[in-house]
Write a protein that holds these residues in place. Structure first.
Motif, PDB file in Angstrom:
ATOM      1  N   GLN A   1       0.851  -1.184   0.000  1.00 35.15           N
ATOM      2  CA  GLN A   1       0.000   0.000   0.000  1.00 35.15           C
ATOM      3  C   GLN A   1       0.891   1.241   0.000  1.00 35.15           C
ATOM      4  N   PRO A   2       0.379   2.366  -0.480  1.00 39.10           N
ATOM      5  CA  PRO A   2       1.209   3.574  -0.599  1.00 39.10           C
ATOM      6  C   PRO A   2       1.884   4.007   0.705  1.00 39.10           C
ATOM      7  N   ASP A   3       1.273   3.732   1.852  1.00 39.12           N
ATOM      8  CA  ASP A   3       1.875   4.170   3.110  1.00 39.12           C
ATOM      9  C   ASP A   3       2.765   3.118   3.769  1.00 39.12           C
ATOM     10  N   ASP A   4       2.995   1.992   3.096  1.00 37.14           N
ATOM     11  CA  ASP A   4       3.906   0.987   3.644  1.00 37.14           C
ATOM     12  C   ASP A   4       5.334   1.525   3.629  1.00 37.14           C
ATOM     13  N   ALA A   5       6.091   1.171   4.644  1.00 40.95           N
ATOM     14  CA  ALA A   5       7.472   1.618   4.786  1.00 40.95           C
ATOM     15  C   ALA A   5       8.386   0.897   3.789  1.00 40.95           C
ATOM     16  N   SER A   6       9.600   1.389   3.687  1.00 37.53           N
ATOM     17  CA  SER A   6      10.619   0.700   2.895  1.00 37.53           C
ATOM     18  C   SER A   6      10.831  -0.690   3.483  1.00 37.53           C
ATOM     19  N   MET A   7      11.334  -1.592   2.654  1.00 37.23           N
ATOM     20  CA  MET A   7      11.465  -2.987   3.068  1.00 37.23           C
ATOM     21  C   MET A   7      12.920  -3.381   3.233  1.00 37.23           C
ATOM     22  N   VAL A   8      13.167  -4.250   4.194  1.00 41.16           N
ATOM     23  CA  VAL A   8      14.492  -4.784   4.457  1.00 41.16           C
ATOM     24  C   VAL A   8      14.361  -6.290   4.641  1.00 41.16           C
ATOM     25  N   MET A   9      15.416  -7.009   4.291  1.00 43.51           N
ATOM     26  CA  MET A   9      15.404  -8.456   4.495  1.00 43.51           C
ATOM     27  C   MET A   9      16.835  -8.964   4.591  1.00 43.51           C
ATOM     28  N   ILE A  10      16.963 -10.154   5.116  1.00 41.94           N
ATOM     29  CA  ILE A  10      18.229 -10.867   5.118  1.00 41.94           C
ATOM     30  C   ILE A  10      18.083 -11.955   4.067  1.00 41.94           C
TER      31      ILE A  10
ATOM     32  N   ASN B   1      13.949   0.351  -1.336  1.00 38.63           N
ATOM     33  CA  ASN B   1      13.516   1.700  -1.003  1.00 38.63           C
ATOM     34  C   ASN B   1      13.260   2.466  -2.304  1.00 38.63           C
ATOM     35  N   PRO B   2      12.247   2.053  -3.082  1.00 38.08           N
ATOM     36  CA  PRO B   2      12.035   2.664  -4.402  1.00 38.08           C
ATOM     37  C   PRO B   2      11.702   4.148  -4.345  1.00 38.08           C
ATOM     38  N   ALA B   3      11.127   4.622  -3.249  1.00 38.18           N
ATOM     39  CA  ALA B   3      10.790   6.041  -3.123  1.00 38.18           C
ATOM     40  C   ALA B   3      11.996   6.860  -2.653  1.00 38.18           C
TER      41      ALA B   3
END
Length: 159
Positions: free
Chosen positions: A100-109, A143-145
């Motif tokens: 969704q537009p308000d979801d934060a940037s994503m991180v993963m291992i 972090n596309p934005a």
């Protein structure tokens, strides 16, 4: 095969898949420490059923680095007898489509060679620390934005 929200499945069904995919010692992994005490993000935590059998799942969790919110992606689990059938790729795409537009940037291992195709890189994560062992090249960010995130900080559960 069809997708479903993981929240619609019994915890024991999801746990059985995770045990099969990652082993019984999976709770000792660093990713588990990152999300300790957090509830999975419902709209981003999905499963793939083949009939009544859960053959794949993806879970996402609210975490932080400093004061910045992040979404921890993982585990991405595929039943051992269904590996290399495109289920992991489908799970990743379903999760990204559910953002969704308000979801934060994503991180993963994870392995950059695999997750790079979904926009995850180690760029911007070199100053971050985790509450357990990790390989810096495997701490990946999407972090596309191009949101401003701390250059340094410890990742951990969201408050």
């Amino acid at each position: 095969m069809h997708a479903t929200a993981l929240s619609s499945l019994a915890d024991s069904v999801v746990d059985a898949l995770l045990d099969d995919a990652f082993g019984l010692d999976r709770h000792q992994r660093t990713a588990y420490l990152l999300r300790k005490g957090m509830r999975a993000i419902g709209h981003l935590s999905l499963g793939i059923l083949d009939g009544d059998e859960l053959v794949g799942s993806i879970q996402c969790w609210p975490i932080r680095v400093g004061n910045a919110a992040l979404v921890l992606v993982g585990p991405v689990a595929v039943a051992s007898h269904r590996q290399n059938a495109g289920i992991g790729t489908r799970l990743m795409q379903l999760m990204l489509d559910a953002m969704q537009p308000d979801d934060a940037s994503m991180v993963m291992i994870g392995d950059p060679e695999y997750y790079g195709r979904f926009g995850f890189t180690a760029e911007g994560t070199s100053g971050w620390t985790l509450p357990g062992p990790w390989e810096p090249r495997r701490l990946l960010l999407r972090n596309p934005a191009m949101l401003a995130l701390p250059e340094h900080g410890a990742l951990g559960p969201a408050d």
